[in-house]
Enzyme design. Sequence first.
Site, PDB file in Angstrom:
ATOM      1  N   CYS A  33      15.801 -11.743  -6.891  1.00 12.56           N
ATOM      2  CA  CYS A  33      15.537 -12.386  -5.609  1.00 12.56           C
ATOM      3  C   CYS A  33      16.338 -13.668  -5.649  1.00 12.56           C
ATOM      4  O   CYS A  33      15.992 -14.598  -6.376  1.00 12.56           O
ATOM      5  CB  CYS A  33      14.050 -12.693  -5.401  1.00 12.56           C
ATOM      6  SG  CYS A  33      13.803 -13.669  -3.899  1.00 12.56           S
ATOM      7  N   CYS A  44      14.171 -16.780  -4.142  1.00 15.39           N
ATOM      8  CA  CYS A  44      12.983 -17.316  -4.819  1.00 15.39           C
ATOM      9  C   CYS A  44      12.572 -16.349  -5.918  1.00 15.39           C
ATOM     10  O   CYS A  44      13.229 -16.291  -6.954  1.00 15.39           O
ATOM     11  CB  CYS A  44      11.859 -17.603  -3.837  1.00 15.39           C
ATOM     12  SG  CYS A  44      11.591 -16.324  -2.583  1.00 15.39           S
ATOM     13  N   SER A  45      11.501 -15.589  -5.724  1.00 11.37           N
ATOM     14  CA  SER A  45      11.032 -14.731  -6.811  1.00 11.37           C
ATOM     15  C   SER A  45      10.324 -13.492  -6.281  1.00 11.37           C
ATOM     16  O   SER A  45       9.393 -12.998  -6.893  1.00 11.37           O
ATOM     17  CB  SER A  45      10.081 -15.518  -7.721  1.00 11.37           C
ATOM     18  OG  SER A  45       9.012 -16.028  -6.940  1.00 11.37           O
ATOM     19  N   CYS A  46      10.744 -12.962  -5.109  1.00 14.80           N
ATOM     20  CA  CYS A  46      10.104 -11.786  -4.522  1.00 14.80           C
ATOM     21  C   CYS A  46      10.164 -10.622  -5.511  1.00 14.80           C
ATOM     22  O   CYS A  46      11.203 -10.382  -6.135  1.00 14.80           O
ATOM     23  CB  CYS A  46      10.775 -11.416  -3.212  1.00 14.80           C
ATOM     24  SG  CYS A  46      10.618 -12.734  -1.988  1.00 14.80           S
TER      25      CYS A  46
END
Length: 194
Positions: free
Chosen positions: A99, A102-104
């Site tokens: 991602c 961010c951190s999906c």
Amino acid sequence: MTDHASPQSIRTEAIESLLIEKDLLTADAVDAVITTYTERVGPMNGAKLVARAWTDPDFKARLLTDATSVVEEYQFEGGQVEKLIVRECTAFDHHVVVCTLCSCYPWAVLGLPPAWYKDPAYRSRIVSEPRQVLAEMGLNLSESTRINVWDSSAEIRYLVLPKRPKGSEALSESELAEMVTRDAMIGVAQVDLP
Ligand code: FE
């Protein structure tokens, strides 16, 4: 608490104690979340899908065309799979997930993301020099293998279907599931026979 507790864990415990003291949180609620993500939600869920796909061609076809509805049927907890896409690794194509924003991450099938997945270095470099980053993480792909990088978002999450290891023909579905790792389903590792 051990002598080696990180500043983050000390801070987290202090915040938890304060919230409990002020009746904003109960220790049971915290324990319930931890139990969920250690025992019921994690890579073991994704591994079940992978092992079944390796042994059941019809299931694999459905997983590759409509993973979202397949995952709904399993009723895994954890969420973040409202739109899930599965990419299959072959001798010619490798897939890896990031991602960049961010951190999906697909929690219901992989649990919580590892720290390196949220690291700005991984998020930028896997796009610009994927072969090098994968090699640094221990995955050396031949030059003839194309590397496809999939950028997750709030709307779409990805799961990698790794290659079934050679020599695993005699293994049962549950034996296969035990070999499938989180990293292989992100695409930064392959599945190897033990
Ligand atoms: Fe994200």
